[in-house]
Design an enzyme around this catalytic site. Structure first.
Site, PDB file in Angstrom:
ATOM      1  N   ASP A 130       3.882  -2.009  11.113  1.00  0.00           N
ATOM      2  CA  ASP A 130       3.499  -1.547   9.407  1.00  0.00           C
ATOM      3  C   ASP A 130       3.925  -2.824   9.232  1.00  0.00           C
ATOM      4  O   ASP A 130       4.672  -3.458   8.749  1.00  0.00           O
ATOM      5  CB  ASP A 130       3.555  -0.208   9.180  1.00  0.00           C
ATOM      6  CG  ASP A 130       3.122   0.934  10.240  1.00  0.00           C
ATOM      7  OD1 ASP A 130       2.367   0.632  10.873  1.00  0.00           O
ATOM      8  OD2 ASP A 130       3.933   2.004  10.167  1.00  0.00           O
ATOM      9  N   VAL A 131       1.950  -3.006   8.406  1.00  0.00           N
ATOM     10  CA  VAL A 131       2.399  -4.941   7.731  1.00  0.00           C
ATOM     11  C   VAL A 131       1.951  -4.132   6.226  1.00  0.00           C
ATOM     12  O   VAL A 131       0.390  -3.579   5.982  1.00  0.00           O
ATOM     13  CB  VAL A 131       1.846  -5.207   8.070  1.00  0.00           C
ATOM     14  CG1 VAL A 131       1.939  -6.861   7.407  1.00  0.00           C
ATOM     15  CG2 VAL A 131       2.574  -5.829   9.641  1.00  0.00           C
TER      16      VAL A 131
END
Length: 228
Positions: A130-131
């Site tokens: 997750d960015v």
């Protein structure tokens, strides 16, 4: 040339399906088992279920609902959320799920991905990345449903996860998730250029053209669809 997979990514909150925007504002959308029946009829390639509160609430997966999902689904199914050790992963496999999705535990439980890969094979592991962008526009990897910044560069981290034994990367842009604004193709391409394993692009799809574009321009081998 292999066709790109289209994978509905469904968010669980306990026994209910929910949708979010930027990992926030949970809205109830239905029952997971009934939703499986719909996707059976649509003949989708795969299904992914992610319990977005299991780790934060320090609870194990809801194995009762996972068994019901597995019994209903006719396609390969993966699950993530609350998997902290190999015993939990094994229980998920025993319900009939083909793959486990590991996110926060890749940070908090060093060696877990390698252990699962050794016992069940790399094809059984999807490493979830997750960015989120910082205020300075820098990409950073987050855990705990996007609430904790680990200060990792996404492409560096994806490469490390591959070396640990992950068979796929589920790459999610928190900034695009649930917005219908299209994929962050710069982010996705930066990861696909550094890894040899399949990358599932996730977060932002709003129309069919977004899917065509991300496959054509980034090297992603699959697309994860949530709100769309």
């Amino acid at each position: 040339m292999l066709k790109a997979r289209i994978i509905p990514c469904l968010l669980l909150n306990g026994q209910s399906l929910v949708k979010t925007v930027n990992f926030k504002n949970l809205n109830y959308i239905g029952d997971p088992v009934n939703t499986c029946r719909i996707f059976n009829e649509l003949e989708v390639d795969e299904l992914t279920f992610l319990d977005i509160r299991a780790t934060m609430e320090n609870r194990e997966p809801n194995f009762k609902i996972l068994q019901e999902i597995s019994d209903e689904c006719f396609m390969p199914v993966s699950y993530g959320g609350g998997i902290k050790d190999i015993k939990t992963a094994e229980r998920v496999f025993m319900t009939g799920f083909e793959k486990v999705v590991i996110n926060t535990s890749s940070f908090t439980k060093p060696g877990l991905i390698r252990e699962i890969a050794y016992n069940f094979g790399s094809q059984s592991i999807i490493a979830s990345v997750d960015v989120k962008k910082t205020i300075f526009g820098k990409y950073q990897v987050c855990g705990y449903s996007g609430t904790k910044n680990y200060g990792k560069n996404p492409s560096d981290w994806a490469e490390e996860l591959e070396s640990e034994g992950a068979g796929e990367i589920l790459l999610t842009s928190i900034d695009r998730e649930g917005t219908w604004k299209g994929f962050d193709e710069i982010l996705i391409k930066s990861v696909t250029e550094r890894t040899k394993i399949p990358v599932i692009a996730h977060g932002g799809a709003g129309k069919a053209e977004d899917i065509n574009s991300v496959i054509k321009n980034t090297g992603a081998s699959a697309v994860g669809l949530g709100s769309m």
